[in-house]
Design a protein around this motif. Structure first.
Motif, PDB file in Angstrom:
ATOM      1  N   UNK A   1       8.044   4.736  -7.657  1.00 21.33           N
ATOM      2  CA  UNK A   1       7.496   6.062  -7.905  1.00 21.33           C
ATOM      3  C   UNK A   1       8.218   7.076  -8.632  1.00 21.33           C
TER       4      UNK A   1
ATOM      5  N   UNK B   1       9.489   1.584  -3.461  1.00 18.35           N
ATOM      6  CA  UNK B   1       8.820   1.429  -2.285  1.00 18.35           C
ATOM      7  C   UNK B   1       8.631  -0.128  -1.982  1.00 18.35           C
TER       8      UNK B   1
ATOM      9  N   UNK C   1      -1.927  -1.993   2.814  1.00 18.76           N
ATOM     10  CA  UNK C   1      -0.529  -2.517   2.863  1.00 18.76           C
ATOM     11  C   UNK C   1       0.284  -1.250   3.758  1.00 18.76           C
TER      12      UNK C   1
ATOM     13  N   UNK D   1       4.100   0.361   4.192  1.00 15.33           N
ATOM     14  CA  UNK D   1       5.120   0.793   3.362  1.00 15.33           C
ATOM     15  C   UNK D   1       6.240   0.861   3.960  1.00 15.33           C
ATOM     16  N   UNK D   2       7.468   0.692   3.475  1.00 21.06           N
ATOM     17  CA  UNK D   2       8.856   1.181   3.750  1.00 21.06           C
ATOM     18  C   UNK D   2       9.061   2.511   3.619  1.00 21.06           C
ATOM     19  N   UNK D   3      10.138   3.031   4.103  1.00 22.17           N
ATOM     20  CA  UNK D   3      10.615   4.489   3.972  1.00 22.17           C
ATOM     21  C   UNK D   3      10.906   4.854   2.570  1.00 22.17           C
TER      22      UNK D   3
ATOM     23  N   UNK E   1      -4.423   6.998   1.046  1.00 24.49           N
ATOM     24  CA  UNK E   1      -2.891   6.948   1.633  1.00 24.49           C
ATOM     25  C   UNK E   1      -2.424   8.507   1.535  1.00 24.49           C
TER      26      UNK E   1
ATOM     27  N   UNK F   1       1.308  10.878   1.570  1.00 18.70           N
ATOM     28  CA  UNK F   1       2.651  10.796   1.549  1.00 18.70           C
ATOM     29  C   UNK F   1       3.102  12.205   1.820  1.00 18.70           C
TER      30      UNK F   1
ATOM     31  N   UNK G   1       8.067  11.347   2.371  1.00 18.94           N
ATOM     32  CA  UNK G   1       8.005  10.509   1.373  1.00 18.94           C
ATOM     33  C   UNK G   1       7.722   9.008   1.966  1.00 18.94           C
ATOM     34  N   UNK G   2       7.188   9.227   3.310  1.00 23.72           N
ATOM     35  CA  UNK G   2       6.710   7.699   3.865  1.00 23.72           C
ATOM     36  C   UNK G   2       5.055   7.599   3.492  1.00 23.72           C
ATOM     37  N   UNK G   3       4.723   6.559   2.990  1.00 28.08           N
ATOM     38  CA  UNK G   3       3.385   6.424   2.710  1.00 28.08           C
ATOM     39  C   UNK G   3       2.647   5.965   3.945  1.00 28.08           C
TER      40      UNK G   3
ATOM     41  N   UNK H   1      -1.126   5.143   5.504  1.00 27.86           N
ATOM     42  CA  UNK H   1      -2.520   4.926   5.362  1.00 27.86           C
ATOM     43  C   UNK H   1      -3.397   5.955   6.300  1.00 27.86           C
TER      44      UNK H   1
END
Lengths: 111, 120
Positions: A37, A90, A100, A102-104, B37, B39, B43-45, B47
């Protein structure tokens, strides 16, 4: 328990260095991903592994190499870091075509 | 190739108002998933919601709902009774379910994102 974890969360390093980011998922998923990103928040897929096999390899520099020792881990190794590599990276995982997770994220800063 | 377009780079509304984020996509396929999604500044994504293209009924998750218009290839997100914690970047994403397209397998096509600010 964290579903998708990444280490480290922050990484500051000098140009030219080699660094690795680790990712682990405990969801039992078959597919794992790496995204980059950029500063404008645009997400770009870099790699994807399904059952330890690479199934997507976008046009990223070959300085970036993913390694998957097993389906729960997908690490990202970066050689000869450049200023333009600064971004948030990520890791994510999914089961087949599911959503999906996601990690932090890992914020990489190259000085 | 599939594309996802979010035409609103930034939006700002007062707390408790309803806000709609737009998303359009381009595909020749008929079988796919669409996602929103979120954020936040952490910054955590996360859903928010998922829609299967074969379902006519719009997906809902508490205060979040979508308006899925398959023919128009539109997938907007409505947030009702907005809260300060809804402040975040919101990304729309498309996933092909066409197994014959190897490069499409498991790959999310992302929009550029909409920055949503909820003001107190």
């Amino acid at each position: 328990d964290t579903a998708v974890s990444q280490t480290p969360k922050y990484l500051v390093t000098q140009m030219g260095n080699d660094k690795s980011i680790k990712c682990e998922q405990n969801l039992g998923h078959d597919t794992m991903y790496w995204y980059k990103q950029d500063s404008k928040k645009f997400l770009k897929i870099m790699f994807s592994y399904n059952n330890k096999e690479l199934i997507i390899n976008e046009t990223v520099p070959n300085r970036f190499s993913p390694k998957s020792p097993d389906k729960a881990h997908l690490n990202l190794h970066i050689n000869s870091l450049e200023l333009g590599d600064s971004a948030v990276y990520f890791c994510a995982s999914s089961q087949d075509q599911g959503e999906q997770f996601f990690g932090p994220g890992t914020r990489l800063t190259v000085l | 190739a599939q594309t996802v377009t979010q035409s609103q780079p930034e939006m700002s509304v007062q707390e408790a108002e309803t806000v709609t984020l737009s998303c359009t996509y381009d595909t020749s396929e008929s079988n796919y998933y669409l996602f929103w999604y979120k954020q936040p500044p952490s910054r955590q994504m996360i859903l928010v919601i998922r829609q299967e293209a074969y379902k006519q009924q719009n997906a809902t998750e508490n205060r979040f709902s979508v308006n899925f218009q398959k023919a128009a290839k539109s997938f907007s997100l409505k947030i009702s009774d907005s809260q300060l914690g809804d402040t975040a970047m919101y990304f729309c994403a498309f996933m092909s379910l066409d197994y014959s397209l190897k490069d499409s397998n498991y790959q999310l096509i992302w929009g550029a994102g909409t920055k949503l600010i909820i003001k107190p």
